[in-house]
Design a protein around this motif. Structure first.
Motif, mmCIF file in Angstrom:
data_model
loop_
_atom_site.group_PDB
_atom_site.id
_atom_site.type_symbol
_atom_site.label_atom_id
_atom_site.label_comp_id
_atom_site.label_asym_id
_atom_site.label_seq_id
_atom_site.Cartn_x
_atom_site.Cartn_y
_atom_site.Cartn_z
ATOM 1 N N GLY A 82 -30.307 35.840 57.343
ATOM 2 C CA GLY A 82 -30.873 36.726 58.348
ATOM 3 C C GLY A 82 -31.612 37.887 57.725
ATOM 4 N N VAL A 83 -31.774 38.945 58.500
ATOM 5 C CA VAL A 83 -32.518 40.129 58.068
ATOM 6 C C VAL A 83 -31.532 41.263 57.809
ATOM 7 N N LEU A 84 -31.521 41.749 56.580
ATOM 8 C CA LEU A 84 -30.603 42.799 56.155
ATOM 9 C C LEU A 84 -31.328 44.135 56.113
ATOM 10 N N SER A 85 -30.722 45.150 56.732
ATOM 11 C CA SER A 85 -31.300 46.496 56.742
ATOM 12 C C SER A 85 -30.291 47.470 56.141
ATOM 13 N N PRO A 86 -30.561 47.996 54.936
ATOM 14 C CA PRO A 86 -29.648 48.994 54.364
ATOM 15 C C PRO A 86 -29.895 50.372 54.971
ATOM 16 N N ARG A 87 -28.823 51.133 55.148
ATOM 17 C CA ARG A 87 -28.905 52.502 55.634
ATOM 18 C C ARG A 87 -28.003 53.376 54.771
ATOM 19 N N LYS A 88 -28.454 54.585 54.482
ATOM 20 C CA LYS A 88 -27.688 55.493 53.647
ATOM 21 C C LYS A 88 -27.316 56.734 54.451
ATOM 22 N N ARG A 89 -26.046 57.113 54.364
ATOM 23 C CA ARG A 89 -25.553 58.333 55.012
ATOM 24 C C ARG A 89 -24.693 59.076 53.989
ATOM 25 N N GLY A 90 -25.259 60.123 53.406
ATOM 26 C CA GLY A 90 -24.561 60.819 52.335
ATOM 27 C C GLY A 90 -24.436 59.920 51.126
ATOM 28 N N ASP A 91 -23.213 59.745 50.635
ATOM 29 C CA ASP A 91 -22.990 58.880 49.481
ATOM 30 C C ASP A 91 -22.640 57.451 49.888
ATOM 31 N N VAL A 92 -22.655 57.162 51.181
ATOM 32 C CA VAL A 92 -22.218 55.851 51.658
ATOM 33 C C VAL A 92 -23.422 54.997 52.060
ATOM 34 N N ALA A 117 -39.293 53.755 43.252
ATOM 35 C CA ALA A 117 -39.853 54.325 44.481
ATOM 36 C C ALA A 117 -38.723 54.518 45.480
ATOM 37 N N PHE A 118 -38.951 55.418 46.424
ATOM 38 C CA PHE A 118 -37.917 55.665 47.429
ATOM 39 C C PHE A 118 -38.455 55.449 48.826
ATOM 40 N N SER A 119 -37.547 55.004 49.692
ATOM 41 C CA SER A 119 -37.828 54.886 51.111
ATOM 42 C C SER A 119 -37.045 55.982 51.822
ATOM 43 N N ALA A 120 -37.694 56.724 52.692
ATOM 44 C CA ALA A 120 -37.065 57.850 53.377
ATOM 45 C C ALA A 120 -36.827 57.514 54.847
ATOM 46 N N ASP A 171 -31.659 66.566 61.126
ATOM 47 C CA ASP A 171 -32.592 67.581 60.643
ATOM 48 C C ASP A 171 -33.051 67.346 59.208
ATOM 49 N N GLY A 172 -32.685 66.227 58.618
ATOM 50 C CA GLY A 172 -33.055 65.982 57.228
ATOM 51 C C GLY A 172 -33.475 64.544 57.008
ATOM 52 N N PHE A 173 -33.434 64.122 55.754
ATOM 53 C CA PHE A 173 -33.838 62.772 55.379
ATOM 54 C C PHE A 173 -32.774 62.159 54.464
ATOM 55 N N GLU A 174 -32.658 60.837 54.537
ATOM 56 C CA GLU A 174 -31.872 60.078 53.572
ATOM 57 C C GLU A 174 -32.834 59.216 52.764
#
Length: 201
Positions: A72-82, A133-136, A141-144
């Motif tokens: 399937g389609v995997l979407s990673p998400r970052k929240r702090g260190d997790v 490279a980074f994806s934001a 109120d901020g960015f990961e």
């Protein structure tokens, strides 16, 4: 933006349940543990949250401890260190024979190049270009930020590929662990400069 078309093999860690979405259509959700090999240090286990359209009757039971292979389609998400991994499944393979834990497939990436773009030569004398490279993602109120390493072979580097450039890239995904941190890398098959379009509201 990071989107990965992958096949994930692992062990069910949360049994499947069936719910309905806002339109009243049923979907099944469960979680899998996948062991990611380490380049340095010890291996790391990540949890992948899976959703698939349909009912438990259609998908079959996914019980804790079952081996599963999910495409399937995997979407990673970052929240702090997790880091969170959400997988929208297309196909389920129950009890894959002899398949080791893995996350394999293609990465699609849009983001901004870091401070270095380096021309190197591998151990066989083949030239290649390496950059990070980074994806934001905007979060409240901020960015990961999620960083990835890219390897560009076949003399495909163009003049615009410089530090700070915005890129669209696609290629083979590799996920490993280095010093207890997940390392995304991509052997690039397609790359182009990303030019944001002006908003026309």
């Amino acid at each position: 933006m990071i989107k990965c078309n992958v096949t994930v093999c692992g062990t069910v860690s949360k049994a499947a349940t069936c719910r309905t979405n806002k339109e009243g259509k049923p979907f099944v959700s469960f979680a899998m543990n996948v062991v990611i090999p380490a380049k340095s240090g010890i291996n790391k286990t990540v949890e992948v949250s899976v959703i698939k359209d349909g009912t438990l009757t259609e998908t079959g039971n996914c019980n804790v401890g079952d081996r599963m292979e999910v495409a399937g389609v995997l979407s990673p998400r970052k929240r702090g260190d997790v880091m969170y991994f959400n997988l929208s499944a297309g196909n389920l393979n129950h009890q894959p024979e002899g398949a080791p834990d893995s996350i394999k497939g293609e990465m699609e990436f849009r983001g901004k190049v870091g401070k270095k773009v380096e021309d190197k030569t591998d151990k066989n004398g083949v030239p290649y270009c390496q950059f990070s490279a980074f994806s934001a993602e905007k979060v409240q109120d901020g960015f990961e930020y999620i960083w990835a390493s890219f390897f560009l072979f076949d003399n495909k580097r163009e003049a615009w590929l410089q530090p700070g450039a915005r890129v669209n890239a696609k290629g083979t995904l590799s996920l490993s662990v280095f010093n207890d941190k997940l390392d995304f890398s991509c052997r690039v098959s397609e790359i182009s400069e990303y030019v944001p379009q002006p908003f026309n509201g």
